[in-house]
Scaffold this motif. Structure first.
Motif, PDB file in Angstrom:
ATOM      1  N   GLU A   1      69.381 -24.524 -28.200  1.00 16.57           N
ATOM      2  CA  GLU A   1      70.641 -23.861 -27.873  1.00 16.57           C
ATOM      3  C   GLU A   1      71.145 -24.258 -26.486  1.00 16.57           C
ATOM      4  O   GLU A   1      72.351 -24.214 -26.227  1.00 16.57           O
ATOM      5  N   THR A   2      70.229 -24.660 -25.615  1.00 15.35           N
ATOM      6  CA  THR A   2      70.666 -25.200 -24.319  1.00 15.35           C
ATOM      7  C   THR A   2      71.396 -26.513 -24.522  1.00 15.35           C
ATOM      8  O   THR A   2      72.487 -26.745 -23.978  1.00 15.35           O
ATOM      9  N   ARG A   3      70.825 -27.394 -25.302  1.00 15.98           N
ATOM     10  CA  ARG A   3      71.437 -28.700 -25.558  1.00 15.98           C
ATOM     11  C   ARG A   3      72.753 -28.564 -26.301  1.00 15.98           C
ATOM     12  O   ARG A   3      73.694 -29.347 -26.078  1.00 15.98           O
ATOM     13  N   ALA A   4      72.841 -27.567 -27.179  1.00 12.06           N
ATOM     14  CA  ALA A   4      74.092 -27.369 -27.927  1.00 12.06           C
ATOM     15  C   ALA A   4      75.256 -27.060 -26.997  1.00 12.06           C
ATOM     16  O   ALA A   4      76.411 -27.340 -27.342  1.00 12.06           O
ATOM     17  N   LYS A   5      74.976 -26.510 -25.828  1.00  9.55           N
ATOM     18  CA  LYS A   5      76.033 -26.201 -24.853  1.00  9.55           C
ATOM     19  C   LYS A   5      76.232 -27.336 -23.845  1.00  9.55           C
ATOM     20  O   LYS A   5      76.995 -27.195 -22.880  1.00  9.55           O
ATOM     21  N   GLY A   6      75.552 -28.467 -24.048  1.00  9.33           N
ATOM     22  CA  GLY A   6      75.698 -29.600 -23.139  1.00  9.33           C
ATOM     23  C   GLY A   6      74.909 -29.452 -21.853  1.00  9.33           C
ATOM     24  O   GLY A   6      75.140 -30.191 -20.884  1.00  9.33           O
ATOM     25  N   ALA A   7      73.964 -28.520 -21.822  1.00  8.10           N
ATOM     26  CA  ALA A   7      73.133 -28.295 -20.641  1.00  8.10           C
ATOM     27  C   ALA A   7      71.770 -28.952 -20.842  1.00  8.10           C
ATOM     28  O   ALA A   7      71.457 -29.459 -21.922  1.00  8.10           O
ATOM     29  N   PHE A   8      70.951 -28.940 -19.786  1.00 11.21           N
ATOM     30  CA  PHE A   8      69.690 -29.663 -19.796  1.00 11.21           C
ATOM     31  C   PHE A   8      68.513 -28.698 -19.640  1.00 11.21           C
ATOM     32  O   PHE A   8      68.399 -28.003 -18.625  1.00 11.21           O
TER      33      PHE A   8
END
Length: 768
Positions: free
Chosen positions: A125-132
């Motif tokens: 879910e972090t990656r889904a928001k473009g975060a790392f």
């Protein structure tokens, strides 16, 4: 069309700046922010935020006490974090302490099923928001068996984190391994400082005391947060670009030494309860002051309050766990009677000696402080000799009329004949010269004490107080560890011989910040013993931070030496002002000292009205004023190479950046010995107005980069017997006759790079 274009340009000009990334922290109590009522408990995430450059990123700490990966999800805390995430943000994920609690179904998440599933959800879910996402293994608890051997309590959870990270191609910070190595290196006893080990009476939250080997003290949080930041650096994660540096040095903030702080029981001891007459009295209060200090110490510690008013006293001895607190309006005035100061065994200028007892002293004490807003005056005027040329004619006349005795030339005033005798006697007071407590009475007034003298003490705090008018050096910790000197004012008359402000000698782990000095000798000085005695002691001064401080007057602003025979290393100085000091940055030594001074990092220094050198490396120190008084000569002696031996000193590995100086005799001087050059010095980003520019004698691997040297002398830079000296991108005064003059038969590899030579008559001249 033009109106549309203008409107578009206006939109661009008013566009909000690009948002900085946010570093979200999710985890348990070891990471979480704490409320003031939790003092001294500190989550490592709180300190980690201090290691991030706020201009580049923001830390948002969502870690909560008692949470596991499971409860963080079921309580919808993760849902809130996801709603805040945006592209380019980071999420640091650390769970495991509470996931182990199989008896609690609301928190338990097994290491082979639910725990890795939860970690994968955070990642997905972090990656889904473009975060790392960044995974962090659980931090170690402090666990030692009865034999003092460290052991682990985390079972399979650290391995589960690493397996998830490997499968998902997510970076993993192995805090489990790194914190375990730290605790094991410290051992069972020293590692207590990282956690909550306090008896009762110190903190309101823990009235009966606390023994907690899971949660961190402020000191422990600093070490653990530094461990996380070190992993980011070592693994070269993208987060490394967001780490805060120490001033403009190349050092990261997290790399700085960590200083343990004092802590005192809540008990308060008032002088009135021990027989003190109310303030504004002129009868000595020595007995009452010492009685109160002793009572505080014997009761387990606390704060001794000196109320507003005039308090006359003889020497005082500070004891462990005592905070001597001077209320606003309190003047602690030390006696001007020589008989009040017995002769004791101590040291002077780095050598074993007998001196008069210091007004304030402590030996082998721990957890001591002098705090408040009061003033401490050492009555130095009755002890000091004074040179005639340092006073006006009227001042000199008044001083002579007050009593005392003059030397044969009538150029030095002494308070007594015994002071004069000591000054004129070689080795006076030194134990190596045969002086003892019993045979030194005839030179007693020569044996001027340092005003505040701490020996072999640990955890020291000096904060808020004004220290002034010392007989000799003002503040002198020796062989001490974990020293904080903050928001103090240190003053001496500018003519005060040996009137140093602060001398740290053979000390480890120190912080000097937001302090001001206006003194008669060196302002902030680092020492470690003198000559053979200093080498025999062999204790360097190391791991010292100096920041946000000002020296208004003194022989040197920030100084190392000349007593540095035990060595000096890992010194960090930034954001300091030197206003009218004889020399700005002053590094001095001489043959016979020995010792190595290295790994010195200095940045962001402002100077003005410097009569001598703005930056000086000098291996020819002769114990004279750095700026000659009228009629004195200060020419460099002729020196031939001598054999290398244990008394040969070394200066190496200095990094100096971002220095501005308006007005100096010489901008930069590097002056080594023929047999031992000064090595590996980098000075860059400097802007100076001075009479002379850059002078390098017997220097090796010296780099001057991005320097503006506006001088009145016809030669901007001189190199004599320099090896591999590089001057890169030099700006000089237009019309300068010679940019770089090279001389000496041993000069080689001297370079002038990236410098416009068209504004000078000659770019380089070499003299055989």
């Amino acid at each position: 069309m033009k109106q549309l274009l203008l409107f578009a340009l206006l939109l661009v000009s008013f566009r909000s700046p690009e948002p900085v990334p946010v570093i979200f922290l999710i985890g348990d109590s070891t990471m979480a922010d704490k409320s003031p009522g939790d003092a001294p408990e500190t989550g490592w995430g709180t300190v980690f935020a201090e290691y991030i450059d706020r201009g580049k990123a923001i830390v948002s700490n969502h870690a909560v006490n008692g949470r596991s990966s499971k409860s963080f999800l079921t309580e919808k805390r993760w849902e809130k974090v996801v709603s805040l995430l945006k592209p380019g943000d980071y999420v640091l994920i650390q769970f495991g302490h509470n996931d182990q609690k199989f008896q609690d179904s609301t928190r338990y998440a097994g290491p082979t099923d639910r725990y890795p599933e939860n970690l994968n959800r955070f990642i997905r879910e972090t990656r889904a928001k473009g975060a790392f996402p960044v995974l962090i293994t659980p931090v170690m608890r402090r666990r030692f068996d009865t034999g003092g051997k460290f052991f682990d309590t985390h079972g399979d959870y650290p391995a589960a984190v690493k397996a998830v990270g490997k499968a998902a191609h997510v970076p993993v910070i192995d805090l489990h391994q790194r914190s375990g190595a730290l605790l094991e290196s410290l051992g069972a006893e020293a590692s207590k400082e990282l956690f909550l080990h306090f008896p009762g009476g110190y903190y309101p939250k823990y009235p009966k005391g606390v023994l907690d080997d899971t949660h961190f003290s402020r000191y422990g949080a600093e070490l653990i947060a530094g461990t996380v930041a070190a992993a980011i650096r070592d693994q070269q994660l993208p987060l490394v670009n967001l780490l805060k540096t120490f001033g403009s040095t190349y050092q990261y903030e997290f790399e700085l030494p960590k200083i343990q702080t004092t802590r005192f029981p809540l008990d308060t001891f008032h002088l009135q309860d021990y027989g003190a007459i109310p303030a504004n009295r002129v009868e000595p209060a020595t007995a009452t002051l010492q009685k109160t200090i002793d009572a505080c110490h014997q009761a387990g510690g606390g704060t001794v309050v000196v109320p507003a008013g005039f308090w006359l006293t003889g020497p005082l001895v500070l004891k462990s766990n005592v905070n001597l607190h001077l209320s606003e309006g309190a003047l602690l005035q030390f006696s001007d009677r020589f008989d009040d100061y017995p002769i004791v065994v101590t040291s002077w200028e780095g050598q074993d000696a007998v001196r008069c007892q210091s007004p304030i002293s402590a030996s082998q004490a721990s957890n001591i402080a002098i705090t408040g807003k009061g003033i401490i005056d050492g009555a130095g005027q009755v002890w000091r000799q004074v040179k005639k040329e340092k006073l006006t004619a009227g001042q000199w006349k008044q001083l002579v009329a007050s009593g005392g005795i003059l030397d044969k030339e009538e150029k030095i005033w002494y308070p007594t004949a015994r002071a004069k005798l000591g000054h004129e006697t070689p080795g006076a007071g030194r134990i190596s010269a045969g002086y003892t407590v019993e045979n030194s009475e005839n030179i007693k007034e020569f044996l001027r004490p340092n005003m505040v003298r701490f020996t072999d003490c640990r955890r020291i705090l000096l904060e808020g107080v004004s220290f002034q008018n010392s007989p000799a050096w003002n503040i002198h910790p020796m062989l001490c560890e974990h020293i904080i000197i903050r928001n103090v004012s240190v003053r001496n008359p500018w003519f005060a011989q040996n009137g140093d402000g602060l001398d740290l000698e053979s000390c480890r782990f120190g912080l000097i910040e937001n302090a001001t000095f206006d003194v008669g000798d060196d302002g902030i000085c680092i020492k470690s013993g003198r000559d053979e005695e200093g080498r025999r002691r062999g204790v360097p001064t190391e791991n010292i931070i100096v920041r946000n401080s000002t020296v208004f007057h003194g022989h040197g602003g920030f100084v190392i030496g000349s007593e540095m025979s035990g060595g000096v290393n890992n010194i960090y100085v930034t954001n300091c002002n030197f206003l009218g000091t004889d020399v700005g940055l002053r590094f001095k030594t001489a043959r016979g000292r020995g010792g190595v001074v290295e790994n010195i990092y200095i940045s962001d220094i402002n100077m003005t009205n410097i009569p001598g050198e703005a930056i000086l490396f000098d291996m020819y120190y002769e114990a004279r004023d750095p700026v000659p008084q009228p009629g004195e000569q200060n020419a460099l002696p002729v020196m031939k190479a001598a054999p290398l031996n244990e008394g040969t000193p070394r200066f190496q590995n200095f990094h100096i950046r971002n220095v501005t100086c308006k007005g100096a005799e010489t901008a930069i001087m590097v002056r080594g010995l023929p047999e031992m050059s000064i090595k590996n010095i980098v000075i860059e980003n400097v802007s100076m107005r001075s009479k002379k520019g850059f002078i390098c004698v017997e220097g090796e691997q010296i780099t001057l980069r991005n320097a503006v040297l506006l001088t009145t002398e016809k030669v901007a830079a001189r190199v004599q017997n320099g090896r591999n000296v590089t001057i890169d991108n030099l700006t000089y005064t237009p019309g300068t006759e010679t940019i770089l003059q090279v001389s000496g038969s041993r000069s080689e590899g001297v370079q002038l790079l990236h410098t416009d030579t068209s504004k000078a008559r000659q770019s380089q001249i070499t003299i055989p």
